[in-house]
Design a protein around this motif. Structure first.
Motif, PDB file in Angstrom:
ATOM      1  N   CYS A  32       8.117 -13.846   7.559  1.00 28.60           N
ATOM      2  CA  CYS A  32       7.470 -13.104   8.788  1.00 28.60           C
ATOM      3  C   CYS A  32       6.079 -13.226   8.618  1.00 28.60           C
ATOM      4  O   CYS A  32       5.531 -12.964   7.820  1.00 28.60           O
ATOM      5  CB  CYS A  32       7.721 -11.800   9.307  1.00 28.60           C
ATOM      6  SG  CYS A  32       7.308 -11.078  10.632  1.00 28.60           S
ATOM      7  N   CYS A  63       7.206  -6.678  14.870  1.00 29.02           N
ATOM      8  CA  CYS A  63       7.963  -7.660  15.163  1.00 29.02           C
ATOM      9  C   CYS A  63       7.531  -8.364  16.522  1.00 29.02           C
ATOM     10  O   CYS A  63       7.204  -8.092  17.351  1.00 29.02           O
ATOM     11  CB  CYS A  63       9.506  -7.175  15.476  1.00 29.02           C
ATOM     12  SG  CYS A  63      10.299  -8.789  16.064  1.00 29.02           S
ATOM     13  N   SER A  64       7.066  -9.622  16.187  1.00 21.35           N
ATOM     14  CA  SER A  64       6.812 -10.449  17.562  1.00 21.35           C
ATOM     15  C   SER A  64       7.882 -11.250  18.001  1.00 21.35           C
ATOM     16  O   SER A  64       7.588 -12.138  18.808  1.00 21.35           O
ATOM     17  CB  SER A  64       5.424 -11.300  17.109  1.00 21.35           C
ATOM     18  OG  SER A  64       4.457 -10.479  16.615  1.00 21.35           O
ATOM     19  N   ASN A  65       9.107 -11.064  17.659  1.00 24.83           N
ATOM     20  CA  ASN A  65      10.143 -12.142  17.888  1.00 24.83           C
ATOM     21  C   ASN A  65      10.046 -13.617  17.717  1.00 24.83           C
ATOM     22  O   ASN A  65      10.236 -14.179  18.467  1.00 24.83           O
ATOM     23  CB  ASN A  65      10.589 -11.714  19.464  1.00 24.83           C
ATOM     24  CG  ASN A  65      10.665 -10.400  19.774  1.00 24.83           C
ATOM     25  OD1 ASN A  65      11.314  -9.520  18.627  1.00 24.83           O
ATOM     26  ND2 ASN A  65      10.525  -9.723  20.911  1.00 24.83           N
ATOM     27  N   ILE A  66       9.503 -13.881  16.593  1.00 27.76           N
ATOM     28  CA  ILE A  66       9.061 -14.993  16.030  1.00 27.76           C
ATOM     29  C   ILE A  66      10.612 -15.724  15.434  1.00 27.76           C
ATOM     30  O   ILE A  66      11.037 -16.881  15.726  1.00 27.76           O
ATOM     31  CB  ILE A  66       8.183 -15.194  15.141  1.00 27.76           C
ATOM     32  CG1 ILE A  66       6.872 -14.663  15.686  1.00 27.76           C
ATOM     33  CG2 ILE A  66       7.856 -16.592  14.454  1.00 27.76           C
ATOM     34  CD1 ILE A  66       5.861 -14.314  14.538  1.00 27.76           C
ATOM     35  N   THR A  67      11.472 -14.681  15.099  1.00 23.42           N
ATOM     36  CA  THR A  67      12.643 -15.099  14.514  1.00 23.42           C
ATOM     37  C   THR A  67      12.606 -16.136  13.206  1.00 23.42           C
ATOM     38  O   THR A  67      13.583 -16.560  12.656  1.00 23.42           O
ATOM     39  CB  THR A  67      13.795 -15.803  15.389  1.00 23.42           C
ATOM     40  OG1 THR A  67      13.379 -16.997  15.977  1.00 23.42           O
ATOM     41  CG2 THR A  67      13.827 -14.829  16.832  1.00 23.42           C
ATOM     42  N   ALA A  68      11.519 -16.052  12.750  1.00 21.20           N
ATOM     43  CA  ALA A  68      11.416 -16.909  11.340  1.00 21.20           C
ATOM     44  C   ALA A  68      12.277 -16.056  10.103  1.00 21.20           C
ATOM     45  O   ALA A  68      12.850 -16.706   9.222  1.00 21.20           O
ATOM     46  CB  ALA A  68      10.038 -16.743  11.001  1.00 21.20           C
ATOM     47  N   VAL A  88      18.935 -11.736  14.714  1.00 20.93           N
ATOM     48  CA  VAL A  88      17.977 -11.044  15.285  1.00 20.93           C
ATOM     49  C   VAL A  88      18.488  -9.941  16.493  1.00 20.93           C
ATOM     50  O   VAL A  88      17.853  -9.423  16.874  1.00 20.93           O
ATOM     51  CB  VAL A  88      16.597 -11.614  15.921  1.00 20.93           C
ATOM     52  CG1 VAL A  88      15.760 -12.242  14.682  1.00 20.93           C
ATOM     53  CG2 VAL A  88      17.147 -12.729  16.776  1.00 20.93           C
ATOM     54  N   GLU A 137      15.403 -14.747  10.553  1.00 19.87           N
ATOM     55  CA  GLU A 137      16.611 -15.020  10.924  1.00 19.87           C
ATOM     56  C   GLU A 137      16.856 -16.455  10.295  1.00 19.87           C
ATOM     57  O   GLU A 137      17.727 -16.573   9.810  1.00 19.87           O
ATOM     58  CB  GLU A 137      17.133 -14.974  12.452  1.00 19.87           C
ATOM     59  CG  GLU A 137      18.555 -15.506  12.752  1.00 19.87           C
ATOM     60  CD  GLU A 137      18.623 -15.667  14.200  1.00 19.87           C
ATOM     61  OE1 GLU A 137      19.231 -14.810  14.829  1.00 19.87           O
ATOM     62  OE2 GLU A 137      18.041 -16.581  14.939  1.00 19.87           O
ATOM     63  N   ALA A 138      15.899 -17.378  10.330  1.00 21.69           N
ATOM     64  CA  ALA A 138      16.148 -18.721  10.212  1.00 21.69           C
ATOM     65  C   ALA A 138      15.978 -18.662   8.631  1.00 21.69           C
ATOM     66  O   ALA A 138      16.533 -19.790   7.848  1.00 21.69           O
ATOM     67  CB  ALA A 138      14.826 -19.382  10.609  1.00 21.69           C
TER      68      ALA A 138
END
Lengths: 263, 666, 230
Positions: free
Chosen positions: A181, A226-231, A242, A233-234
């Motif tokens: 993140c 959290c900026s909801n980048i979703t790194a 997420v 999850e990846a």
């Protein structure tokens, strides 16, 4: 090209250049050290590091410190960033299950520790992840003493719901989400535990208090937002979704505004 | 020394109930004053520490990991047995007891095993209450599957990650006690010695692995739950850090080590691929529900596969030898682990092995894919489906059942197991032997208790699948919280144990000297290289098949290795710093000594039973042959000195309730 | 700390503020665009000027507009605070190699929301100085419609949109707003916890469409003006 690759495979030899982060302790400054290593396609990434360490020991140098234990992708010990990715290039894979066939002869591989203010470096690639333990201690459990339980089948749980809780519960607590993140946020880790327990009927009793306490602890540990980048999850070796973060947001907001509980 | 197992009087099924009804209790106000040290945070340690914390004892808990959650229980895949009889297939506490005794080849203590079977029922309830997401049926009730060596379906599971989920449950319970202050957690601390005062276990010397500082920790008693010693073979399915040191240090202080030669070799692991290999990976036993084990019937075909000239797909059905189905038609591919492993070894020794090293057999899912595919096609209303469709549908079913295992296999081996059969070979997986304990799980040192895989108690000479999780949790949640009271009720007048006692100072000095000894050798060989060599000796002479001549040779080789270790070891760094090489050195030194005892025990046991197979004691068909007249006992070894023989103490095994028979799975 | 302040200063509370103010601004953009579209009515600016007067004098709108200014500031200031806190959480040492894997969202944009937002904020300052400030502080020519005096905001707009430099600045700024929306729209739903297997794909689609269409609408107006006046 394929033929060439097959030829290399049969030789079992890859020549690699490693740029490894060395840092004596949290108080010392760190730097990259370059090493040449010969590896085989069939080695795991950690076995390749074993080869490097054997070489360093034979030269009477200090081996590279890295954390590892089960070497089958479940204990969550391994914590390194390989060429910019926590646990390396293969999706859904921990470092210990990453095999050298994912790399090519002649590759330069940068190996760094997980980096986050809440995960201070202890030595080389070893970081302190005890913040995760404290988040669990703040409420990541169901308050039931041994011996108090009713019969297991007296609480029917819908198969899909149980599956969803399981998917969240597969988290191995490695910290790759934080490492990946850009904000060093621990939302995926925390939300996975909140989801696992709050989804189940057994966990509903304490759901509001749990989410409030755990988020509070997470904030106190100094993780980012959290900026909801979703790194996360990846990069998560267990591919935790997420969706759990959305669930935690929802539960946190409703626990704050809709219950009489405070963190 | 006479071994007293302290099994309560009375009929088998009432022993535990009677014991709990009559044991002395410790009042809550006294519990607060009593301190308990728990070493290890796997299933047994974490559950014990949490439960004793709940009861009100003052618990100090130690792990060498950075978090209690990393203990190797986490890697258990398949499941946990419990005599719930939810499937209505005739299961009962008695049957679970009987299967475990039989599976252990009649070398375990009846009373302990029966108690284990009784506790199994409560474990599932406890786990569910903690939020462990065990598999469910569509109706919302708990699901079960079958494991080797039994004819009922009593295994509860959480996909292929049952150990992980149960450990997380115990870890969460432990975390709750840590937050309440009833358990103080010491992460990254390794127990390096036991401290005895007036003959009782009163504390430990632990090394803070981050600073290297030695610390004294005192308590009224010590509970060890430190896991098995499979890594004495170097290559095993154990984690890299799994070690025998905590247990071995107590042996050095007088505890007895029981049945070291009982080692479980798991039949389905990914074969060794090269010298650099650091560990072996298990493929769950559940795969044998659908996978068929075979080798080419012709040696020349096997050779062609080894040399890469042929693949499994080139071998016609008629030229395949499904050796488990051939030899054991009643249980087929689901024979117990020791039987399946030995059968694979026999085939490979005859030259039928199918990997480059010669040590590997196929585990084939082609038939399962076809069977499931046809069934799926039928339920979709497809009549006369083509082969492609059958394969596609069947693959989907297999993927749903074992997807994560197939994926893991592909990551490690680089081969697609849906297309080509898996290549597998037996590997060291679990150790039934361990520290000798009585019915209370107390060792012969008063106040020293031992739980889980670290003790020897419940599995006899062979453990059945899905029983390790059961034992760890039974010991931690439901046995030790009671039995420790029997000891502690006599200690309520004992004041807080002082860390300034001379015994602590002496033990600390011993540890310091020992560690410095490793650093001062300044030889030329790494710890890892010694460990690897020890493993080769153990696998060669103390592995799946042993004989007197080989074992004698092993003892000699290990003794030589030990001498070389203490004269040519090189450990970099210092004591008072984070030094993983030094940690390993101390562990490998203990493995070397244990390895020798292992061989001595195997040599002493002139019979074949369970995981201990002596080539001299086999039936003409190659099956294990027990010698009940002479060996119906537990070997508990007392350490003397590196230069003299260990002393054997025998605990006779008395079977009042089951009749000793030859195990047959034919 | 009182529970409410604790809530608003928690990591999720802070994000909640971003989400709610963001959603308000998203809705405002639509209203603003509808107003701007009146520039395209070929009546010499009458509809637009009347609309502008209504927006600056109607008490309800006036009240809402103060909320709007506050929300813009809150969104911006909170955004910068988050940016600073996240930098601190990341720690001093960055990774030597930067690599990304495909994610479920547009990670490249998501990572740069702070920078994009700052650019949008600068645009807003210039934009408001140019039109809003003039409207508020007078200094505009006056048009009389049906006997009522109305500030002629249309005139400076027309003048500005004849300037190629300004048109480019405006169009490029819309590109940045589009990117900011591309992530902001769907992200605000995720932050609120409004996530559902069935509806989330639709929200994502709507967000992407919104992020393209609204800025495109805004950008087309100066382009049309410029082309017409060429």
């Amino acid at each position: 090209m394929l033929k060439e690759k097959l030829k290399k495979m049969s030789h079992g030899n890859m020549n690699l250049t490693l740029k490894v982060w060395r840092q004596k302790s949290g108080q010392h400054k760190g730097n990259f050290e370059t090493h040449k290593v010969q590896a085989s396609e069939h080695m795991s990434f950690l076995e390749m590091l074993d080869v490097l360490n054997e070489k360093l020991i034979s030269e009477r140098k200090t081996p590279v410190a890295f954390e590892h234990d089960c070497r089958e992708g479940i204990c969550g010990s391994c914590s390194m960033v390989i060429n910019g990715q926590p646990h390396g290039p293969q999706r859904g894979t921990t470092t210990c299950q990453l095999h050298m066939r994912q790399f090519n002869d002649g590759d330069v591989i940068a190996i760094e520790p997980f980096r986050a203010a809440a995960f201070p470096v202890i030595k080389d690639l070893v970081v302190d992840r005890s913040a995760f333990d404290r988040i669990i201690q703040s409420g990541g459990y169901i308050s039931v003493n041994t011996g108090q339980a009713v019969d297991g089948n007296s609480i029917p749980i819908e198969k899909d719901l149980s599956g969803q809780a399981f998917d969240a519960a597969t988290c191995i607590g490695c910290g790759a989400c934080v490492a990946a993140c850009p904000n060093a946020s621990a939302m995926l880790f925390t939300s996975a535990k909140v989801s696992h327990l709050n989804l189940l009927p057994q966990g509903k009793v304490e759901a509001a208090q749990r989410v409030l306490s755990m988020v509070n602890q997470m904030d106190e540990e100094g993780f980012g937002m959290c900026s909801n980048i979703t790194a996360c999850e990846a990069e998560c070796p267990k591919e935790i979704s997420v969706d759990n973060i959305a669930r935690m947001n929802r539960e946190y907001i409703s626990a704050t505004l809709g219950s009489n509980k405070t963190a | 020394m006479a071994l007293k197992n302290n099994v309560p009087e009375g009929p088998l099924a009432e022993k535990w109930t009677n014991y709990r009804g009559s044991m002395p209790l410790v009042a809550p106000n006294n519990k607060r004053r009593l301190e308990v040290i728990v070493v290890g945070t796997g299933l047994a340690g974490a559950s014990a520490a949490a439960t004793m914390g709940e009861l009100g004892y003052n618990v100090k808990c130690f792990t060498f990991h950075d978090s209690p959650r990393r203990a190797h229980s986490i890697a258990a895949q398949g499941g946990i047995n419990a005599a719930k009889n939810y499937q209505n297939d005739g299961d009962s506490v008695w049957r679970l007891f009987y299967d475990t005794i039989k599976g252990g080849d009649y070398r375990s203590r009846e009373a302990n095993v029966h108690r284990l079977a009784e506790a199994s029922v409560s474990i599932i309830d406890q786990a569910v209450a903690q939020g462990v997401p065990l598999a469910r049926e569509y109706g919302g009730l708990l699901a079960n599957r079958s494991f080797g060596g039994v004819q009922v379906s009593r295994t509860f599971y959480a996909r292929g990650q049952t150990g992980q989920q149960l450990l997380i449950g115990a870890y969460q319970a432990l975390s709750r006690q840590i937050s309440k202050g009833s358990v103080t957690m010491y992460n990254r601390h390794e127990m390096l010695d036991l401290v005895k005062i007036d003959g009782k276990a009163r504390g430990i010397i632990a090394r803070n692995l981050l600073t290297g500082k030695l610390e004294r920790h005192a308590a009224h008693c010590v509970v060890m739950a430190t896991g098995g010693y499979g890594n004495v073979f170097y290559l095993s399915t154990n984690a890299m850090g799994s070690n025998v040191s905590a247990g071995w240090r107590t042996v050095k202080r007088g505890a007895l080590f029981a049945n070291p030669c009982y080692t479980q070799i798991h039949p389905t692991c990914i074969p060794v691929s090269g010298d650099y290999q650091s560990k072996l990976t298990l493929m769950s036993e559940s795969l044998r529900n659908d996978g068929r084990v075979w080798v080419p019937a012709k040696v020349e075909d096997a050779k062609a596969i080894r040399e890469g000239r042929k693949t499994a797909l080139d071998i016609p059905e008629a030229d395949r030898d499904y050796f488990l189905e051939r030899r054991y038609p009643a249980f087929g591919n689901l024979v117990p682990r020791d039987v399946a492993s030995r059968a694979a070894k026999v085939e490979c020794d005859k030259g039928h092995g199918i990997v480059a090293t010669g040590n590997g057999v196929f585990l084939d899912f082609a038939e399962a894919i076809e069977r499931y595919g046809k069934s799926a096609a039928h339920s979709q209303g497809l009549h006369n489906p083509g082969k492609d469709i059958i394969t596609k549908l069947g693959t989907a079913v297999v993927e749903e059942k074992y997807g994560n295992l197939f994926e893991m296999y592909e990551k490690i081996s680089g081969e697609n197991p849906y297309k080509f059969p898996m290549k597998i070979y037996p590997a060291v997986h679990y150790t039934m032997g361990g520290i000798w304990v009585d019915y209370h799980l107390e060792t012969n040192i008063p106040g020293l208790f031992c739980l889980g895989e670290a003790n020897f108690s419940d599995h006899g000479a062979n453990r059945l699948g899905a029983s390790a999780l059961m034992q760890g949790l039974a010991d931690g949640y439901f046995v030790i919280p009671y039995t420790i009271g029997t000891f502690l009720s006599k200690e309520i007048r004992t004041p807080k144990i002082s860390r300034d006692a001379p015994e602590f100072a002496a033990a600390e000095a011993d540890v310091h000297k020992r560690l410095q000894g490793f650093l001062d050798i300044q030889g030329n060989q790494s710890v890892e290289s010694f460990h690897r060599r020890l493993g080769k000796i153990m696998w060669e002479y103390c592995g799946m098949a042993r004989n007197a001549e080989g074992l004698k040779k092993a003892i000699k080789l290990i003794q030589d290795l030990r001498k070389e270790f203490y004269s040519d070891l090189f450990v970099p760094g210092k004591q008072d710093e984070f030094n993983p090489e030094l940690e390993k050195a101390a562990r490998v030194a203990d493995f070397i000594e244990l390895g020798e005892l292992f061989a001595v025990d195997a040599l002493n046991r002139n019979e074949s039973c369970g995981g201990h197979f002596r080539e001299e004691y086999a039936t003409p068909e190659g099956e294990a042959m027990r010698v009940d007249d002479e060996f119906t006992y537990t070997s508990a070894w007392e350490w003397t000195d590196v230069n003299s023989e260990p002393i054997l103490h025998k605990e006779e095994l008395i079977f009042d309730n089951v009749e000793l028979k030859t195990r047959s799975y034919k | 700390m009182n529970w409410f302040t604790k809530f608003l200063t928690s990591s999720i509370g802070r994000k909640l503020i971003m989400s709610l103010t963001g959603l308000f601004l998203i809705v405002f953009l639509l209203v603003h665009l509808i107003g701007n579209l009146q520039l395209l009515i070929p009546d010499g600016g009458e509809a637009f000027n009347l609309y502008a007067k209504f927006m600056t004098t109607n008490p309800v709108i006036k009240f809402t507009s103060y909320g709007l200014y506050a929300f813009i500031l809150l969104h911006a200031v909170q955004g910068w605070l988050l940016w600073a806190k996240n930098r601190k959480a990341r720690g001093g040492q960055g990774y030597a190699v930067q690599a990304t894997r495909a994610t479920g969202t547009n990670a490249g944009i998501a990572k740069r929301m702070g920078a994009l937002g700052t650019i949008v904020f600068i645009f807003l300052v210039i934009h408001m100085g140019q039109f809003w400030f003039k409207m508020k502080m007078g200094d505009l020519p006056v048009q009389i419609y049906d006997g009522v005096e109305v500030n002629d905001l249309y005139a400076p707009v027309k003048a500005a949109f004849s300037n190629i430099g300004f048109v480019l600045f405006y169009v490029i700024s819309m590109l940045f707003i589009g990117m900011h929306l591309m992530h902001g729209f769907q992200s605000s739903f995720q932050t609120l916890g409004l996530n559902h297997q069935k509806y989330t794909p639709f929200i994502k689609f709507l967000g992407n469409a919104y992020a393209v269409l609204i800025p495109l609408g805004f950008a087309l107006i100066p382009i049309i003006f410029f082309v017409k006046n060429m």
